[in-house]
Design a protein around this motif. Structure first.
Motif, mmCIF file in Angstrom:
data_model
loop_
_atom_site.group_PDB
_atom_site.id
_atom_site.type_symbol
_atom_site.label_atom_id
_atom_site.label_comp_id
_atom_site.label_asym_id
_atom_site.label_seq_id
_atom_site.Cartn_x
_atom_site.Cartn_y
_atom_site.Cartn_z
ATOM 1 N N GLN A 148 0.881 -1.170 -0.070
ATOM 2 C CA GLN A 148 0.043 0.094 -0.037
ATOM 3 C C GLN A 148 0.727 1.134 0.027
ATOM 4 N N ILE A 149 1.938 0.982 0.357
ATOM 5 C CA ILE A 149 2.962 2.371 0.620
ATOM 6 C C ILE A 149 3.387 2.574 -0.760
ATOM 7 N N LEU A 150 3.931 1.492 -1.422
ATOM 8 C CA LEU A 150 4.629 1.460 -2.549
ATOM 9 C C LEU A 150 3.304 1.827 -3.880
ATOM 10 N N ALA A 151 2.158 1.538 -3.661
ATOM 11 C CA ALA A 151 1.043 1.922 -4.496
ATOM 12 C C ALA A 151 0.874 3.620 -4.336
ATOM 13 N N ARG A 152 1.250 4.144 -3.162
ATOM 14 C CA ARG A 152 0.951 5.716 -2.860
ATOM 15 C C ARG A 152 2.304 6.402 -3.680
ATOM 16 N N LEU A 153 3.500 5.710 -3.416
ATOM 17 C CA LEU A 153 4.590 6.415 -4.043
ATOM 18 C C LEU A 153 4.765 6.298 -5.379
ATOM 19 N N ARG A 154 4.615 5.216 -6.056
ATOM 20 C CA ARG A 154 4.856 5.140 -7.255
ATOM 21 C C ARG A 154 4.318 6.291 -8.232
ATOM 22 N N PRO A 155 2.954 6.304 -8.024
ATOM 23 C CA PRO A 155 2.503 7.662 -9.240
ATOM 24 C C PRO A 155 3.115 8.789 -9.051
ATOM 25 N N ILE A 156 3.445 9.153 -7.645
ATOM 26 C CA ILE A 156 4.130 10.447 -7.298
ATOM 27 C C ILE A 156 5.748 10.475 -8.239
ATOM 28 N N CYS A 157 6.427 9.265 -7.875
ATOM 29 C CA CYS A 157 7.573 9.172 -8.486
ATOM 30 C C CYS A 157 7.783 9.120 -9.892
ATOM 31 N N ARG A 158 6.685 8.244 -10.534
ATOM 32 C CA ARG A 158 6.877 8.102 -11.893
ATOM 33 C C ARG A 158 6.140 9.189 -12.636
ATOM 34 N N GLY A 159 5.546 9.954 -12.048
ATOM 35 C CA GLY A 159 5.076 11.294 -12.563
ATOM 36 C C GLY A 159 6.090 12.446 -12.902
ATOM 37 N N LEU A 160 7.386 12.236 -12.332
ATOM 38 C CA LEU A 160 8.289 13.142 -12.747
ATOM 39 C C LEU A 160 9.138 12.837 -13.941
ATOM 40 N N PRO A 161 9.394 13.563 -14.742
ATOM 41 C CA PRO A 161 10.383 13.169 -15.938
ATOM 42 C C PRO A 161 11.552 12.507 -15.998
ATOM 43 N N GLU A 162 11.451 11.657 -16.860
ATOM 44 C CA GLU A 162 12.664 10.626 -16.840
ATOM 45 C C GLU A 162 12.921 9.738 -15.716
ATOM 46 N N TYR B 7 13.031 6.496 -12.993
ATOM 47 C CA TYR B 7 12.694 5.054 -13.005
ATOM 48 C C TYR B 7 12.970 4.353 -11.664
ATOM 49 N N GLU B 8 12.433 3.194 -11.558
ATOM 50 C CA GLU B 8 12.111 2.889 -10.186
ATOM 51 C C GLU B 8 13.156 1.396 -10.425
ATOM 52 N N GLU B 9 13.857 1.065 -9.121
ATOM 53 C CA GLU B 9 14.736 -0.175 -9.128
ATOM 54 C C GLU B 9 14.910 -0.538 -7.790
ATOM 55 N N PRO B 10 15.268 -2.094 -7.445
ATOM 56 C CA PRO B 10 15.222 -2.484 -6.370
ATOM 57 C C PRO B 10 16.631 -1.882 -5.715
ATOM 58 N N ALA B 11 16.598 -1.537 -4.619
ATOM 59 C CA ALA B 11 17.948 -1.042 -3.849
ATOM 60 C C ALA B 11 18.480 -2.063 -3.023
ATOM 61 N N TRP B 12 19.844 -1.813 -2.221
ATOM 62 C CA TRP B 12 20.140 -2.921 -1.455
ATOM 63 C C TRP B 12 19.326 -3.331 -0.253
ATOM 64 N N ILE B 13 18.281 -2.534 -0.068
ATOM 65 C CA ILE B 13 17.262 -2.801 0.851
ATOM 66 C C ILE B 13 15.885 -1.836 0.366
ATOM 67 N N GLY B 14 14.722 -2.374 0.150
ATOM 68 C CA GLY B 14 13.908 -1.863 -0.326
ATOM 69 C C GLY B 14 13.897 -1.143 -1.942
ATOM 70 N N ARG C 62 18.438 9.752 -13.953
ATOM 71 C CA ARG C 62 19.976 9.361 -14.413
ATOM 72 C C ARG C 62 20.331 8.346 -13.398
ATOM 73 N N LYS C 63 21.292 8.575 -12.622
ATOM 74 C CA LYS C 63 21.883 7.524 -11.612
ATOM 75 C C LYS C 63 21.949 8.333 -10.513
ATOM 76 N N ARG C 64 20.965 9.329 -10.156
ATOM 77 C CA ARG C 64 20.865 9.630 -8.823
ATOM 78 C C ARG C 64 19.564 9.295 -8.154
ATOM 79 N N THR C 65 19.657 9.064 -6.875
ATOM 80 C CA THR C 65 18.540 8.407 -6.200
ATOM 81 C C THR C 65 17.645 9.943 -5.712
ATOM 82 N N PHE C 66 16.421 10.029 -5.818
ATOM 83 C CA PHE C 66 15.818 11.177 -5.120
ATOM 84 C C PHE C 66 14.762 10.586 -4.117
ATOM 85 N N ALA C 67 14.429 9.268 -4.068
ATOM 86 C CA ALA C 67 13.772 8.766 -3.127
ATOM 87 C C ALA C 67 13.903 7.339 -2.857
ATOM 88 N N HIS C 68 13.898 6.906 -1.505
ATOM 89 C CA HIS C 68 14.284 5.312 -1.313
ATOM 90 C C HIS C 68 13.512 5.076 -0.084
#
Length: 133
Positions: free
Chosen positions: A10-24, A26-33, A39-45
Motif C-alpha cells: 500500500q505504501i508502494l502504491a502511494r509512492l509509485r505514481p508520485i515518483c513515476r510522474g516526474l520526468p525521466e 525510473y524505479e529499481e530495487p535497492a540494497w534494501i527496499g 539518471r543515476k541519482r537517487t531522489f527517493a528511497h
C-alpha cells in the motif's frame, strides 16, 4: 512482522505514481527496499530498516529518505517525528510512513528532492505538485 527491506504494497502504491510522474525517472530495487532515480541519482528511497536500529518502534517501520534543499533541512527535521535527518549526506532527510502520513506533503517533498537531483532542463518540466488523496 515484515523482514528488513520489505515495503508494504500500500505504501508502494502511494509512492509509485508520485515518483513515476516526474520526468525521466525510473524505479529499481535497492540494497534494501526500493528507490527512484533520475539518471543515476537517487531522489527517493523507501525501505523497512532493521528493527534493532529503531528501538521502541514496535513493528518494523517504513522509512523514506529523500533530498532536501540544505537551507530547509533543519526546519523540516527540527520538530522530530515523522521527520529526521539521515545519518549520511549533507542534505538527506527521512520520514516515517504509516497510516497517518500526509501524502500531499510527501508528494511535495519527493518533487523537491527530484528537483535537487535532476538536471535543470528536466526540473523546468516539473509541474506544480497536485493535491493527493
Amino acid at each position: 512482522m515484515s523482514a528488513p527491506g520489505d515495503v508494504p504494497p500500500q505504501i508502494l502504491a502511494r509512492l509509485r505514481p508520485i515518483c513515476r510522474g516526474l520526468p525521466e525517472t525510473y524505479e529499481e530495487p535497492a540494497w534494501i527496499g526500493v528507490r527512484w532515480r533520475i539518471r543515476k541519482r537517487t531522489f527517493a528511497h523507501v525501505y523497512a530498516p532493521d528493527p534493532e536500529r529503531c528501538p521502541g518502534a514496535g513493528e518494523t517501520p517504513t522509512v523514506m529518505t529523500f533530498r532536501v534543499p540544505s537551507d530547509e533541512l533543519l526546519g523540516l527535521t527540527a520538530d522530530g517525528f515523522p521527520f529526521f535527518r539521515a545519518e549520511w549526506g549533507r542534505n538527506v532527510a527521512g520520514a516515517f510512513l504509516d497510516d497517518h502520513t500526509d501524502w500531499t506533503e510527501i508528494a511535495e517533498l519527493i518533487t523537491d528532492s527530484y528537483c535537487e537531483m535532476a538536471p535543470k532542463f528536466l526540473v523546468a518540466r516539473v509541474a506544480p505538485t497536485p493535491p493527493t488523496t
